[in-house]
Design a protein around this motif. Structure first.
Motif, PDB file in Angstrom:
ATOM      1  N   LEU A  58     -78.385   2.809  13.526  1.00 32.21           N
ATOM      2  CA  LEU A  58     -78.467   3.568  12.279  1.00 32.21           C
ATOM      3  C   LEU A  58     -77.198   3.440  11.450  1.00 32.21           C
ATOM      4  CD1 LEU A  58     -80.286   6.742  13.562  1.00 32.21           C
ATOM      5  CD2 LEU A  58     -81.206   4.633  12.658  1.00 32.21           C
ATOM      6  N   TYR A  59     -76.152   2.898  12.035  1.00 31.81           N
ATOM      7  CA  TYR A  59     -74.909   2.748  11.280  1.00 31.81           C
ATOM      8  C   TYR A  59     -75.020   1.661  10.231  1.00 31.81           C
ATOM      9  CZ  TYR A  59     -72.286   5.885  14.276  1.00 31.81           C
ATOM     10  OH  TYR A  59     -71.810   6.993  14.932  1.00 31.81           O
ATOM     11  N   THR A  60     -76.144   0.972  10.222  1.00 28.04           N
ATOM     12  CA  THR A  60     -76.298  -0.077   9.220  1.00 28.04           C
ATOM     13  C   THR A  60     -76.971   0.441   7.956  1.00 28.04           C
ATOM     14  OG1 THR A  60     -76.911  -2.379   8.993  1.00 28.04           O
ATOM     15  CG2 THR A  60     -78.551  -0.924   9.927  1.00 28.04           C
ATOM     16  N   LEU A  61     -77.325   1.741   7.958  1.00 26.66           N
ATOM     17  CA  LEU A  61     -78.046   2.268   6.800  1.00 26.66           C
ATOM     18  C   LEU A  61     -77.189   2.272   5.537  1.00 26.66           C
ATOM     19  CD1 LEU A  61     -80.009   5.068   8.581  1.00 26.66           C
ATOM     20  CD2 LEU A  61     -80.984   3.222   7.259  1.00 26.66           C
ATOM     21  N   GLY A  62     -75.873   2.449   5.703  1.00 19.65           N
ATOM     22  CA  GLY A  62     -75.000   2.379   4.522  1.00 19.65           C
ATOM     23  C   GLY A  62     -75.037   0.992   3.920  1.00 19.65           C
ATOM     24  N   LEU A  63     -75.028  -0.021   4.781  1.00 24.47           N
ATOM     25  CA  LEU A  63     -75.147  -1.397   4.297  1.00 24.47           C
ATOM     26  C   LEU A  63     -76.481  -1.580   3.589  1.00 24.47           C
ATOM     27  CD1 LEU A  63     -74.281  -4.425   4.244  1.00 24.47           C
ATOM     28  CD2 LEU A  63     -75.508  -4.652   6.383  1.00 24.47           C
ATOM     29  N   PHE A  64     -77.549  -1.030   4.162  1.00 21.98           N
ATOM     30  CA  PHE A  64     -78.863  -1.159   3.536  1.00 21.98           C
ATOM     31  C   PHE A  64     -78.874  -0.509   2.155  1.00 21.98           C
ATOM     32  CE2 PHE A  64     -81.685  -1.766   7.542  1.00 21.98           C
ATOM     33  CZ  PHE A  64     -81.038  -2.962   7.762  1.00 21.98           C
ATOM     34  N   LEU A 122     -76.765  10.972  -7.923  1.00 19.06           N
ATOM     35  CA  LEU A 122     -76.824   9.961  -8.972  1.00 19.06           C
ATOM     36  C   LEU A 122     -77.928   8.941  -8.690  1.00 19.06           C
ATOM     37  CD1 LEU A 122     -73.052   9.331  -9.720  1.00 19.06           C
ATOM     38  CD2 LEU A 122     -74.717  10.644 -11.014  1.00 19.06           C
ATOM     39  N   THR A 123     -78.138   8.643  -7.385  1.00 16.06           N
ATOM     40  CA  THR A 123     -79.219   7.718  -7.048  1.00 16.06           C
ATOM     41  C   THR A 123     -80.553   8.281  -7.511  1.00 16.06           C
ATOM     42  OG1 THR A 123     -77.964   7.118  -5.079  1.00 16.06           O
ATOM     43  CG2 THR A 123     -80.257   6.430  -5.154  1.00 16.06           C
ATOM     44  N   MET A 124     -80.743   9.597  -7.279  1.00 17.40           N
ATOM     45  CA  MET A 124     -81.991  10.208  -7.733  1.00 17.40           C
ATOM     46  C   MET A 124     -82.042  10.237  -9.261  1.00 17.40           C
ATOM     47  SD  MET A 124     -82.434  13.193  -4.972  1.00 17.40           S
ATOM     48  CE  MET A 124     -82.795  12.792  -3.271  1.00 17.40           C
ATOM     49  N   HIS A 169     -79.206   7.478   5.688  1.00 16.28           N
ATOM     50  CA  HIS A 169     -77.772   7.308   5.939  1.00 16.28           C
ATOM     51  C   HIS A 169     -77.086   8.671   6.006  1.00 16.28           C
ATOM     52  CE1 HIS A 169     -73.656   5.924   5.429  1.00 16.28           C
ATOM     53  NE2 HIS A 169     -73.562   6.501   4.256  1.00 16.28           N
ATOM     54  N   MET A 170     -77.482   9.550   5.090  1.00 23.30           N
ATOM     55  CA  MET A 170     -76.907  10.893   5.096  1.00 23.30           C
ATOM     56  C   MET A 170     -77.272  11.620   6.393  1.00 23.30           C
ATOM     57  SD  MET A 170     -77.315  13.755   2.181  1.00 23.30           S
ATOM     58  CE  MET A 170     -78.357  15.075   2.676  1.00 23.30           C
ATOM     59  N   LEU A 171     -78.511  11.450   6.837  1.00 18.54           N
ATOM     60  CA  LEU A 171     -78.908  12.096   8.092  1.00 18.54           C
ATOM     61  C   LEU A 171     -78.105  11.549   9.269  1.00 18.54           C
ATOM     62  CD1 LEU A 171     -82.769  12.464   7.920  1.00 18.54           C
ATOM     63  CD2 LEU A 171     -80.977  14.044   7.255  1.00 18.54           C
ATOM     64  N   GLY A 176     -70.516  11.352  -1.145  1.00 17.81           N
ATOM     65  CA  GLY A 176     -71.874  10.954  -0.799  1.00 17.81           C
ATOM     66  C   GLY A 176     -72.914  11.834  -1.477  1.00 17.81           C
ATOM     67  N   ILE A 177     -72.655  13.158  -1.501  1.00 12.37           N
ATOM     68  CA  ILE A 177     -73.583  14.067  -2.183  1.00 12.37           C
ATOM     69  C   ILE A 177     -73.716  13.657  -3.640  1.00 12.37           C
ATOM     70  CG2 ILE A 177     -74.009  16.455  -2.843  1.00 12.37           C
ATOM     71  CD1 ILE A 177     -74.073  16.241   0.059  1.00 12.37           C
ATOM     72  N   ILE A 178     -72.560  13.358  -4.265  1.00 11.50           N
ATOM     73  CA  ILE A 178     -72.602  12.926  -5.661  1.00 11.50           C
ATOM     74  C   ILE A 178     -73.413  11.641  -5.774  1.00 11.50           C
ATOM     75  CG2 ILE A 178     -71.190  12.160  -7.590  1.00 11.50           C
ATOM     76  CD1 ILE A 178     -68.973  13.951  -6.507  1.00 11.50           C
TER      77      ILE A 178
HETATM   78  C1  HEM Z   1     -75.311   5.072  -2.840  1.00 13.16           C
HETATM   79  C2  HEM Z   1     -75.293   5.643  -1.710  1.00 13.16           C
HETATM   80  C3  HEM Z   1     -74.401   5.293  -0.529  1.00 13.16           C
HETATM   81  C4  HEM Z   1     -73.881   4.086  -0.130  1.00 13.16           C
HETATM   82  C5  HEM Z   1     -74.071   2.726  -0.796  1.00 13.16           C
HETATM   83  C6  HEM Z   1     -73.113   4.333   1.062  1.00 13.16           C
HETATM   84  C7  HEM Z   1     -72.453   3.350   1.797  1.00 13.16           C
HETATM   85  C8  HEM Z   1     -71.771   3.591   2.981  1.00 13.16           C
HETATM   86  C9  HEM Z   1     -71.362   2.590   3.925  1.00 13.16           C
HETATM   87  C10 HEM Z   1     -71.588   1.085   3.784  1.00 13.16           C
HETATM   88  C11 HEM Z   1     -70.731   3.230   4.948  1.00 13.16           C
HETATM   89  C12 HEM Z   1     -70.174   2.573   6.209  1.00 13.16           C
HETATM   90  C13 HEM Z   1     -70.819   3.130   7.468  1.00 13.16           C
HETATM   91  C14 HEM Z   1     -72.308   3.022   7.526  1.00 13.16           C
HETATM   92  O1  HEM Z   1     -72.853   2.035   7.008  1.00 13.16           O
HETATM   93  O2  HEM Z   1     -72.955   3.919   8.085  1.00 13.16           O
HETATM   94  C15 HEM Z   1     -70.714   4.637   4.637  1.00 13.16           C
HETATM   95  C16 HEM Z   1     -70.142   5.634   5.425  1.00 13.16           C
HETATM   96  C17 HEM Z   1     -70.175   6.989   5.125  1.00 13.16           C
HETATM   97  N1  HEM Z   1     -70.989   7.604   4.195  1.00 13.16           N
HETATM   98 FE1  HEM Z   1     -72.055   6.629   2.793  1.00 13.16          FE
HETATM   99  N2  HEM Z   1     -73.166   5.679   1.360  1.00 13.16           N
HETATM  100  C18 HEM Z   1     -73.950   6.297   0.413  1.00 13.16           C
HETATM  101  C19 HEM Z   1     -74.297   7.633   0.370  1.00 13.16           C
HETATM  102  C20 HEM Z   1     -73.778   8.605   1.200  1.00 13.16           C
HETATM  103  C21 HEM Z   1     -74.243   9.978   1.286  1.00 13.16           C
HETATM  104  C22 HEM Z   1     -75.416  10.542   0.513  1.00 13.16           C
HETATM  105  C23 HEM Z   1     -73.433  10.614   2.188  1.00 13.16           C
HETATM  106  C24 HEM Z   1     -73.459  12.066   2.665  1.00 13.16           C
HETATM  107  C25 HEM Z   1     -73.712  13.061   1.957  1.00 13.16           C
HETATM  108  C26 HEM Z   1     -72.463   9.657   2.670  1.00 13.16           C
HETATM  109  C27 HEM Z   1     -71.434   9.930   3.551  1.00 13.16           C
HETATM  110  C28 HEM Z   1     -70.758   8.972   4.267  1.00 13.16           C
HETATM  111  C29 HEM Z   1     -69.728   9.241   5.235  1.00 13.16           C
HETATM  112  C30 HEM Z   1     -69.182  10.629   5.614  1.00 13.16           C
HETATM  113  C31 HEM Z   1     -69.369   7.997   5.780  1.00 13.16           C
HETATM  114  C32 HEM Z   1     -68.349   7.750   6.900  1.00 13.16           C
HETATM  115  C33 HEM Z   1     -69.158   7.709   8.185  1.00 13.16           C
HETATM  116  C34 HEM Z   1     -68.373   7.278   9.387  1.00 13.16           C
HETATM  117  O3  HEM Z   1     -67.163   7.059   9.263  1.00 13.16           O
HETATM  118  O4  HEM Z   1     -68.996   7.157  10.460  1.00 13.16           O
HETATM  119  N3  HEM Z   1     -72.708   8.441   2.063  1.00 13.16           N
HETATM  120  N4  HEM Z   1     -71.369   4.844   3.431  1.00 13.16           N
END
Ligand code: HEM
Lengths: 264, 254
Positions: free
Chosen positions: A78-84, A176-178, A149-151, A170-172
């Motif tokens: 699930l750590y790839t969801l940010g990349l997705f 903004l995505t919505m 990703h948030m979950l 992330g909340i912001i």
């Molecule tokens: C446009 C939306 C977003 C993008 C493109 C994005 C992208 C990423 C990426 C690539 C990472 C690296 C780790 C991973 O892939 O899991 C990451 C980590 C993180 N994201 Fe996001 N994210 C987004 C939205 C959010 C939202 C909605 C939240 C929470 C409310 C959030 C909170 C975090 C936090 C706290 C981390 C650090 C997690 C860790 O160190 O394990 N992000 N984000």
């Protein structure tokens, strides 16, 4: 005293005493000649250290350091969801830019220009049907990926110190995505778009104190009109892209600096 | 020249007497000495935090190894590239097989039976339909404090605000849900609520009594939360024993 300048680092003498092959001599002479003029050595040094850094091996992971048995941590996938999220954002941006060549945000005509342009894209443009579909789907997938990703961040406790700011960022980002999704939903100016816009205006109007001002600002009036569509268009293709791209860059930059929170 | 230059050193200034300022970067303490007030404090803090970092580094019993995990190239890079192409391929596949359609053109004079945003905004749309729980204050003679719509918008703000507050409400070094059953329960309840409130938003498409649906919207999340709590609490004992033995001995919880 000789007029010949004495060289502290007499490279020629050094070359003589080395007893080199012609190839080596040629190479070194050329290198020294270039280096006297361009300081290449500095750059070579940078390249060299880059080479070593690229091949740097990762430090011992948390799991190993604390002897958690190299157990497969069941949430790692699930750590790839940010990349997705990032990838689908990029796909949406590219397909959106292509759609932008053909769409125009005008409510003139019957049906409106905006609507007929979408029709044109879907029926006459080469690959237009697919292009619109791609834009739609990447947007949907992005929202889903961001939410999941948030979950994952929530359930792995990754939002804790020192990552609170990234959580708020992330909340912001999810809001903004919505916003992206909502403004884009209005652009085809079909029945669904129009009435979703109507609800938006009503929601804006029902905000205490600043309601009317907000409706004016975002929707360009209290009823839907050309101004509404144009504002949605500019929000969707100009303001939001700039803001969201910057925020994603900062978000990922912070992850880069702080490192991924490792599960315990 | 009036100053007593030492004539034995080479003249590098071309005899002009103009000497370039030396290019040594002042140290933090030098900069600090020139400063007052806030900037001085800033420098002092920088110095302290550097010293702290250094101390932590020397204190650390971090063990270096010979072989340290996977190299970035090619392992990680190839893996990431394949995941990325698979994912983008999935989007293409969806787009090719399930293209969207377009409804009839906008017509301000005919309200359609079903007005909906995209699915990911259903939750927000659902929060607008909370009028049955908008309190009627007897002090106002049974009147509502706010219009229903204002109440709905406020509910949106409350939900998003609560999520934003989470890192400040739940602190500590625990990461796994078993370590904190309560917060896991809050999370599961929240996810279920996001789902049920979305269903409430499309209530006229759900073949169910509207009051029952409304009650379920709030009951299901609570039930899910309680079940989660119970399950994790039960799992916790055996699980924590292992974790404590391996981990907390080395890194005590803060
Ligand atoms: C446009 C939306 C977003 C993008 C493109 C994005 C992208 C990423 C990426 C690539 C990472 C690296 C780790 C991973 O892939 O899991 C990451 C980590 C993180 N994201 Fe996001 N994210 C987004 C939205 C959010 C939202 C909605 C939240 C929470 C409310 C959030 C909170 C975090 C936090 C706290 C981390 C650090 C997690 C860790 O160190 O394990 N992000 N984000």
């Amino acid at each position: 005293m000789s007029l010949e300048r004495k060289d502290d680092y007499d490279h020629n003498a050094w070359l003589q005493e080395k007893d080199l092959s012609p190839v080596e001599t040629t190479f070194l002479t050329a290198l020294i000649w270039m280096d006297k003029r361009l300081r290449i050595v500095d750059y070579l040094e940078i390249l060299e250290s880059l080479y070593y850094r690229v091949n740097l091996q990762m430090p011992k992971s948390h799991t190993e350091q604390y002897n958690l048995d190299n157990k497969f941590w069941y949430w790692y996938p699930l750590y790839t969801l940010g990349l997705f999220s990032t990838l689908s954002y990029i796909v949406a941006a590219v397909s959106g830019a292509l759609l932008g060549f053909y769409y125009s945000p005008a409510t003139t005509g019957d049906p409106t220009t905006a609507y007929t342009q979408i029709e044109f894209i879907m029926t006459e443009l080469q690959f237009g049907f697919f292009l619109r579909s791609l834009h739609r789907w990447s947007a949907q997938v992005m929202v889903a990926a961001v939410f999941l990703h948030m979950l994952r961040v929530y359930f792995t406790g990754s939002y804790k110190e020192p990552r609170e700011l990234n959580w708020i960022l992330g909340i912001i980002l999810i809001s903004l995505t919505m916003g992206f999704g909502y403004t884009g939903y209005l652009l085809p100016w079909d029945q669904l778009a129009f009435w979703a816009g109507q609800i938006g205006v009503e929601m804006a109007l029902s905000v205490p104190l600043i309601g009317e001002w907000a409706a004016q600002l975002v929707f360009g009036g209290f009823t839907l009109s050309q101004a509404t569509l144009q504002r949605m268009y500019i929000l969707h293709v100009f303001l939001l892209p700039f803001i969201v791209t910057t925020l994603i860059a900062i978000h990922i930059g912070i992850v880069w600096v702080q490192g991924i929170a490792e599960p315990h | 020249m009036t100053d007593n230059n030492d004539n034995t050193t080479a003249e590098t200034d071309g005899g002009t007497g103009i000497v370039a300022p030396d290019d040594e970067t002042p140290t933090w303490s030098e900069r600090k000495a020139r400063k007052t007030g806030l900037s001085r404090l800033t420098y002092e803090y920088f110095e302290r935090s550097r010293r702290e970092d250094q101390d932590l580094r020397t204190e650390s019993d971090y063990v270096e190894r010979d072989v340290l995990g996977f190299p970035t190239w090619p392992h990680e890079t190839v893996r990431n590239l394949s995941i990325a192409s698979f994912f983008v391929g999935m989007i293409f596949f969806l787009s090719a097989t399930l293209p969207p359609h377009i409804g009839p053109p906008a017509n301000p004079s005919s309200t359609p039976a079903i007005i909906l945003p995209d699915w990911y905004l259903y939750w927000s749309f659902g929060l607008l339909k909370l009028s049955p729980v908008n309190p009627e204050l007897s002090i106002l003679g049974g009147q509502k404090l706010m219009a229903d719509r204002t109440y709905g918008v406020l509910a949106n703000v409350v939900v998003v605000g609560f999520i934003a507050m989470v890192p400040f409400l739940n602190k500590g070094s625990a990461r796994r849900p078993v370590e904190q059953p309560f917060w896991a329960a809050v999370g599961v309840g929240g996810v279920v609520f996001a789902f049920t409130i979305s269903v409430l938003a499309v209530q006229n498409l759900v073949p169910m009594n509207i009051d029952l649906l409304f009650d379920l919207t709030f009951l299901l999340p609570i039930v899910a939360g309680i079940v989660t709590y119970a399950v994790l609490k039960t799992m916790r004992e055996g699980y924590m024993y292992d974790l404590n033995r391996r981990y907390y001995r080395l890194r005590p919880p803060r």
